[in-house]
Each structure stands twice: as C-alpha cells, then as structure tokens.
Design a protein around this motif. Structure first.
Motif, short mmCIF file in Angstrom:
data_model
loop_
_atom_site.label_atom_id
_atom_site.label_comp_id
_atom_site.label_asym_id
_atom_site.label_seq_id
_atom_site.Cartn_x
_atom_site.Cartn_y
_atom_site.Cartn_z
N ARG A 255 0.83 -1.21 0.00
CA ARG A 255 0.00 0.00 0.00
C ARG A 255 0.87 1.26 0.00
O ARG A 255 0.61 2.21 -0.75
N LEU A 256 1.91 1.27 0.80
CA LEU A 256 2.81 2.41 0.86
C LEU A 256 3.58 2.56 -0.46
O LEU A 256 3.80 3.68 -0.94
N ALA A 257 3.96 1.44 -1.06
CA ALA A 257 4.65 1.48 -2.35
C ALA A 257 3.75 2.08 -3.42
O ALA A 257 4.19 2.94 -4.20
N LEU A 258 2.50 1.66 -3.46
CA LEU A 258 1.56 2.21 -4.44
C LEU A 258 1.33 3.69 -4.20
O LEU A 258 1.23 4.49 -5.14
N ARG A 259 1.25 4.07 -2.93
CA ARG A 259 1.06 5.49 -2.60
C ARG A 259 2.25 6.31 -3.09
O ARG A 259 2.08 7.39 -3.68
N ALA A 260 3.46 5.82 -2.88
CA ALA A 260 4.66 6.52 -3.32
C ALA A 260 4.67 6.68 -4.85
O ALA A 260 5.00 7.74 -5.37
N ILE A 261 4.29 5.62 -5.55
CA ILE A 261 4.24 5.67 -7.01
C ILE A 261 3.18 6.66 -7.47
O ILE A 261 3.40 7.44 -8.41
N LEU A 262 2.02 6.65 -6.84
CA LEU A 262 0.96 7.57 -7.20
C LEU A 262 1.38 9.02 -6.98
O LEU A 262 1.16 9.89 -7.84
N ILE A 263 2.00 9.30 -5.86
CA ILE A 263 2.47 10.66 -5.58
C ILE A 263 3.49 11.09 -6.62
O ILE A 263 3.41 12.20 -7.16
N GLU A 264 4.43 10.23 -6.94
CA GLU A 264 5.44 10.55 -7.95
C GLU A 264 4.78 10.81 -9.30
O GLU A 264 5.16 11.73 -10.02
N SER A 265 3.79 10.02 -9.64
CA SER A 265 3.09 10.19 -10.91
C SER A 265 2.39 11.55 -10.96
O SER A 265 2.46 12.26 -11.97
N VAL A 266 1.73 11.93 -9.89
CA VAL A 266 1.03 13.22 -9.83
C VAL A 266 2.03 14.37 -9.97
O VAL A 266 1.80 15.34 -10.70
N LEU A 267 3.17 14.27 -9.28
CA LEU A 267 4.20 15.31 -9.37
C LEU A 267 4.76 15.42 -10.78
O LEU A 267 4.98 16.53 -11.30
N LEU A 268 4.99 14.28 -11.42
CA LEU A 268 5.50 14.29 -12.79
C LEU A 268 4.48 14.86 -13.77
O LEU A 268 4.84 15.60 -14.69
N GLU A 269 3.21 14.54 -13.58
CA GLU A 269 2.16 15.09 -14.44
C GLU A 269 2.09 16.61 -14.29
O GLU A 269 1.94 17.33 -15.29
N GLU A 270 2.21 17.11 -13.08
CA GLU A 270 2.18 18.56 -12.85
C GLU A 270 3.38 19.23 -13.52
O GLU A 270 3.24 20.27 -14.16
N LYS A 271 4.55 18.63 -13.40
CA LYS A 271 5.75 19.17 -14.05
C LYS A 271 5.58 19.18 -15.56
O LYS A 271 5.93 20.16 -16.23
N LEU A 272 5.01 18.12 -16.10
CA LEU A 272 4.77 18.05 -17.54
C LEU A 272 3.79 19.15 -17.97
O LEU A 272 3.99 19.79 -19.01
N ARG A 273 2.74 19.39 -17.18
CA ARG A 273 1.80 20.47 -17.50
C ARG A 273 2.51 21.82 -17.51
O ARG A 273 2.26 22.65 -18.38
N GLN A 274 3.39 22.03 -16.54
CA GLN A 274 4.13 23.30 -16.48
C GLN A 274 5.02 23.47 -17.70
O GLN A 274 5.09 24.55 -18.27
N ILE A 275 5.71 22.41 -18.08
CA ILE A 275 6.59 22.47 -19.25
C ILE A 275 5.77 22.72 -20.51
O ILE A 275 6.14 23.53 -21.36
N HIS A 276 4.65 22.03 -20.62
CA HIS A 276 3.78 22.19 -21.80
C HIS A 276 3.25 23.62 -21.86
O HIS A 276 3.25 24.24 -22.93
N ALA A 277 2.82 24.16 -20.74
CA ALA A 277 2.30 25.53 -20.71
C ALA A 277 3.39 26.53 -21.08
O ALA A 277 3.15 27.47 -21.84
#
Length: 59
Positions: free
Chosen positions: A22-44
């Motif tokens: 559960r903690l491993a999945l949470r860590a992966i999910l958090i990393e995914s959200v952070l990467l998506e936000e960074k990608l949105r910033q770069i795209h913008a």
C-alpha cells in the motif's frame, strides 16, 4: 530469465517501503502526480514560448 529495469525498480520501491504494498503504491501515485504537474508546467511554458528554469540553467 533476465530481469528488466521495471523489476529492479519495483524491488527498489518495495525495499524502500519495507515491503508495504500500500505504501509502495502510494509513493508511485504521488510521484506520478508530481511528474504530471511538471509536464503540465513544461507544456504551458512551451505553448507560451517560454523556457523553464531547467532550460535556462543549460545555457
């Protein structure tokens, strides 16, 4: 059978979380959200003709 980089990454994440799936999945999910936000910033920034801070540091 040869282990691929995904298997190695999974092992590393599980070791980091002491085998807590559960903690491993949470860590992966958090990393995914952070990467998506960074990608949105770069795209913008790209859409506006701006460069990111990281791009500026390369020049």
């Amino acid at each position: 059978m040869e282990r691929d980089t995904f298997d190695a990454a999974i092992d590393e994440i599980l070791a980091f979380t002491s085998g807590d799936i559960r903690l491993a999945l949470r860590a992966i999910l958090i990393e995914s959200v952070l990467l998506e936000e960074k990608l949105r910033q770069i795209h913008a920034a790209s859409a506006n003709g701006n460069s990111t801070e990281e791009d500026n540091s390369l020049h």
